[in-house]
Design a protein around this motif. Structure first.
Motif, PDB file in Angstrom:
ATOM      1  N   ALA A   1      53.724  31.996 -76.810  1.00  0.00           N
ATOM      2  CA  ALA A   1      54.223  30.710 -76.317  1.00  0.00           C
ATOM      3  C   ALA A   1      53.061  29.767 -76.015  1.00  0.00           C
ATOM      4  O   ALA A   1      53.136  28.569 -76.317  1.00  0.00           O
ATOM      5  N   MET A   2      51.982  30.289 -75.449  1.00  0.00           N
ATOM      6  CA  MET A   2      50.811  29.462 -75.155  1.00  0.00           C
ATOM      7  C   MET A   2      50.191  28.936 -76.448  1.00  0.00           C
ATOM      8  O   MET A   2      49.870  27.751 -76.564  1.00  0.00           O
ATOM      9  N   GLU A   3      50.042  29.808 -77.423  1.00  0.00           N
ATOM     10  CA  GLU A   3      49.474  29.386 -78.709  1.00  0.00           C
ATOM     11  C   GLU A   3      50.358  28.342 -79.379  1.00  0.00           C
ATOM     12  O   GLU A   3      49.859  27.385 -79.971  1.00  0.00           O
ATOM     13  N   ASP A   4      51.673  28.522 -79.290  1.00  0.00           N
ATOM     14  CA  ASP A   4      52.609  27.557 -79.866  1.00  0.00           C
ATOM     15  C   ASP A   4      52.405  26.182 -79.249  1.00  0.00           C
ATOM     16  O   ASP A   4      52.285  25.179 -79.963  1.00  0.00           O
ATOM     17  N   ILE A   5      52.341  26.122 -77.939  1.00  0.00           N
ATOM     18  CA  ILE A   5      52.177  24.835 -77.256  1.00  0.00           C
ATOM     19  C   ILE A   5      50.822  24.215 -77.585  1.00  0.00           C
ATOM     20  O   ILE A   5      50.728  23.014 -77.857  1.00  0.00           O
ATOM     21  N   LEU A   6      49.763  25.014 -77.585  1.00  0.00           N
ATOM     22  CA  LEU A   6      48.435  24.480 -77.897  1.00  0.00           C
ATOM     23  C   LEU A   6      48.374  23.928 -79.318  1.00  0.00           C
ATOM     24  O   LEU A   6      47.749  22.888 -79.564  1.00  0.00           O
ATOM     25  N   GLU A   7      49.037  24.587 -80.256  1.00  0.00           N
ATOM     26  CA  GLU A   7      49.087  24.080 -81.632  1.00  0.00           C
ATOM     27  C   GLU A   7      49.848  22.761 -81.697  1.00  0.00           C
ATOM     28  O   GLU A   7      49.446  21.848 -82.421  1.00  0.00           O
ATOM     29  N   LEU A   8      50.934  22.655 -80.961  1.00  0.00           N
ATOM     30  CA  LEU A   8      51.694  21.400 -80.931  1.00  0.00           C
ATOM     31  C   LEU A   8      50.840  20.251 -80.428  1.00  0.00           C
ATOM     32  O   LEU A   8      50.885  19.146 -80.966  1.00  0.00           O
ATOM     33  N   TYR A   9      50.064  20.512 -79.373  1.00  0.00           N
ATOM     34  CA  TYR A   9      49.263  19.457 -78.769  1.00  0.00           C
ATOM     35  C   TYR A   9      48.121  18.990 -79.672  1.00  0.00           C
ATOM     36  O   TYR A   9      47.535  17.945 -79.417  1.00  0.00           O
ATOM     37  N   LYS A  10      47.823  19.728 -80.716  1.00  0.00           N
ATOM     38  CA  LYS A  10      46.775  19.311 -81.660  1.00  0.00           C
ATOM     39  C   LYS A  10      47.317  18.442 -82.793  1.00  0.00           C
ATOM     40  O   LYS A  10      46.546  17.854 -83.532  1.00  0.00           O
ATOM     41  N   LEU A  11      48.628  18.366 -82.933  1.00  0.00           N
ATOM     42  CA  LEU A  11      49.215  17.600 -84.034  1.00  0.00           C
ATOM     43  C   LEU A  11      48.989  16.104 -83.845  1.00  0.00           C
ATOM     44  O   LEU A  11      49.010  15.603 -82.720  1.00  0.00           O
ATOM     45  N   PRO A  12      48.816  15.371 -84.947  1.00  0.00           N
ATOM     46  CA  PRO A  12      48.677  13.911 -84.837  1.00  0.00           C
ATOM     47  C   PRO A  12      50.022  13.259 -84.515  1.00  0.00           C
ATOM     48  O   PRO A  12      51.087  13.854 -84.725  1.00  0.00           O
ATOM     49  N   TYR A  13      49.965  12.032 -84.046  1.00  0.00           N
ATOM     50  CA  TYR A  13      51.180  11.290 -83.723  1.00  0.00           C
ATOM     51  C   TYR A  13      52.022  11.089 -84.973  1.00  0.00           C
ATOM     52  O   TYR A  13      51.511  10.709 -86.029  1.00  0.00           O
ATOM     53  N   ASN A  14      53.311  11.346 -84.846  1.00  0.00           N
ATOM     54  CA  ASN A  14      54.239  11.142 -85.949  1.00  0.00           C
ATOM     55  C   ASN A  14      55.539  10.579 -85.363  1.00  0.00           C
ATOM     56  O   ASN A  14      56.286  11.309 -84.717  1.00  0.00           O
ATOM     57  N   PRO A  15      55.823   9.305 -85.572  1.00  0.00           N
ATOM     58  CA  PRO A  15      57.023   8.707 -84.981  1.00  0.00           C
ATOM     59  C   PRO A  15      58.324   9.337 -85.478  1.00  0.00           C
ATOM     60  O   PRO A  15      59.352   9.233 -84.817  1.00  0.00           O
ATOM     61  N   LYS A  16      58.282   9.996 -86.629  1.00  0.00           N
ATOM     62  CA  LYS A  16      59.483  10.678 -87.130  1.00  0.00           C
ATOM     63  C   LYS A  16      59.684  12.038 -86.467  1.00  0.00           C
ATOM     64  O   LYS A  16      60.761  12.609 -86.531  1.00  0.00           O
ATOM     65  N   ARG A  17      58.624  12.575 -85.842  1.00  0.00           N
ATOM     66  CA  ARG A  17      58.678  13.852 -85.125  1.00  0.00           C
ATOM     67  C   ARG A  17      57.933  13.723 -83.794  1.00  0.00           C
ATOM     68  O   ARG A  17      56.898  14.354 -83.586  1.00  0.00           O
ATOM     69  N   PRO A  18      58.441  12.871 -82.898  1.00  0.00           N
ATOM     70  CA  PRO A  18      57.720  12.657 -81.634  1.00  0.00           C
ATOM     71  C   PRO A  18      57.678  13.926 -80.783  1.00  0.00           C
ATOM     72  O   PRO A  18      58.654  14.676 -80.716  1.00  0.00           O
ATOM     73  N   LEU A  19      56.540  14.155 -80.166  1.00  0.00           N
ATOM     74  CA  LEU A  19      56.348  15.259 -79.227  1.00  0.00           C
ATOM     75  C   LEU A  19      56.715  14.744 -77.842  1.00  0.00           C
ATOM     76  O   LEU A  19      56.089  13.814 -77.327  1.00  0.00           O
ATOM     77  N   VAL A  20      57.741  15.335 -77.248  1.00  0.00           N
ATOM     78  CA  VAL A  20      58.265  14.873 -75.960  1.00  0.00           C
ATOM     79  C   VAL A  20      58.297  16.053 -74.992  1.00  0.00           C
ATOM     80  O   VAL A  20      58.785  17.122 -75.326  1.00  0.00           O
TER      81      VAL A  20
ATOM     82  N   TYR B   1      64.677   7.605 -79.399  1.00  0.00           N
ATOM     83  CA  TYR B   1      64.304   8.344 -80.610  1.00  0.00           C
ATOM     84  C   TYR B   1      65.420   8.378 -81.649  1.00  0.00           C
ATOM     85  O   TYR B   1      65.489   9.294 -82.463  1.00  0.00           O
ATOM     86  N   LYS B   2      66.258   7.349 -81.660  1.00  0.00           N
ATOM     87  CA  LYS B   2      67.383   7.335 -82.605  1.00  0.00           C
ATOM     88  C   LYS B   2      66.928   7.335 -84.064  1.00  0.00           C
ATOM     89  O   LYS B   2      67.644   7.813 -84.937  1.00  0.00           O
ATOM     90  N   ASP B   3      65.729   6.847 -84.352  1.00  0.00           N
ATOM     91  CA  ASP B   3      65.229   6.814 -85.732  1.00  0.00           C
ATOM     92  C   ASP B   3      64.372   8.027 -86.073  1.00  0.00           C
ATOM     93  O   ASP B   3      63.916   8.146 -87.216  1.00  0.00           O
ATOM     94  N   ALA B   4      64.155   8.913 -85.138  1.00  0.00           N
ATOM     95  CA  ALA B   4      63.346  10.117 -85.402  1.00  0.00           C
ATOM     96  C   ALA B   4      64.171  11.119 -86.206  1.00  0.00           C
ATOM     97  O   ALA B   4      65.389  11.222 -86.046  1.00  0.00           O
ATOM     98  N   GLU B   5      63.480  11.854 -87.064  1.00  0.00           N
ATOM     99  CA  GLU B   5      64.147  12.935 -87.794  1.00  0.00           C
ATOM    100  C   GLU B   5      64.393  14.112 -86.868  1.00  0.00           C
ATOM    101  O   GLU B   5      65.476  14.703 -86.874  1.00  0.00           O
ATOM    102  N   THR B   6      63.385  14.454 -86.071  1.00  0.00           N
ATOM    103  CA  THR B   6      63.440  15.574 -85.147  1.00  0.00           C
ATOM    104  C   THR B   6      62.617  15.237 -83.923  1.00  0.00           C
ATOM    105  O   THR B   6      61.528  14.684 -84.042  1.00  0.00           O
ATOM    106  N   ILE B   7      63.121  15.582 -82.760  1.00  0.00           N
ATOM    107  CA  ILE B   7      62.360  15.449 -81.527  1.00  0.00           C
ATOM    108  C   ILE B   7      61.778  16.826 -81.216  1.00  0.00           C
ATOM    109  O   ILE B   7      62.515  17.803 -81.093  1.00  0.00           O
ATOM    110  N   VAL B   8      60.456  16.903 -81.124  1.00  0.00           N
ATOM    111  CA  VAL B   8      59.772  18.146 -80.764  1.00  0.00           C
ATOM    112  C   VAL B   8      59.735  18.175 -79.241  1.00  0.00           C
ATOM    113  O   VAL B   8      58.986  17.434 -78.621  1.00  0.00           O
ATOM    114  N   LEU B   9      60.585  19.011 -78.653  1.00  0.00           N
ATOM    115  CA  LEU B   9      60.804  19.000 -77.215  1.00  0.00           C
ATOM    116  C   LEU B   9      60.114  20.182 -76.543  1.00  0.00           C
ATOM    117  O   LEU B   9      60.399  21.335 -76.854  1.00  0.00           O
TER     118      LEU B   9
END
Length: 143
Positions: free
Chosen positions: A3-22, A97-105
């Motif tokens: 779970a820690m590795e998953d979260i750390l990998e998410l936090y390294k992703l670049p900004y993507n308005p179609k897949r916002p990290l929330v 986020y109505k225009d997002a494909e997926t919200i990464v929550l």
């Protein structure tokens, strides 16, 4: 550890308005009210007041944060049930986020932070629609 590795990998992703990290979390806060008025301010003296208070209920605060966009929002509610959580997430899906494909929550492991909560709050078709818009990630326990 995964779970820690998953979260750390998410936090390294670049900004993507179609897949916002929330990130979403909540907390309860006790409301208090004064039982005595503070003494009038007098030049040269610190503020003087009585620390006795009367309990005046509890409020829940939902904190929603999109770190890569520099956006945050606090919603105050009376409760923090599964249904309250489901309505907060629905507001994200259908609002900001109505225009997002997926919200990464990203959330903690609270028992209300599950897809099942949508079924407690909405009809099955609506619950499934919302679930299909969310990619759930959970912070590590005791992390």
């Amino acid at each position: 550890m995964s779970a820690m590795e998953d979260i750390l990998e998410l936090y390294k992703l670049p900004y993507n308005p179609k897949r916002p990290l929330v990130c979403l979390d909540e907390t309860s806060k006790q409301q208090v009210k004064e039982v005595r008025n503070p003494l009038p301010l007098v030049s040269g003296y610190p503020e003087r007041y009585d620390t006795e208070y009367e309990r005046n209920g509890v409020s829940n605060l939902f904190m929603i944060f999109e770190p890569l966009a520099g956006w945050r929002h606090v919603e105050v509610t009376e409760h923090r049930t599964a249904i309250d959580w489901a309505h907060q997430v629905k507001a994200l899906v259908d609002g900001r986020y109505k225009d997002a494909e997926t919200i990464v929550l990203v959330e903690d492991n609270l028992n209300t932070h599950t897809p099942a909560s949508f079924y407690k709050a909405f009809e099955p078709e609506e619950a499934r629609r919302l679930i299909n818009k969310i990619e759930f990630h959970y912070t590590p326990k005791h992390g």
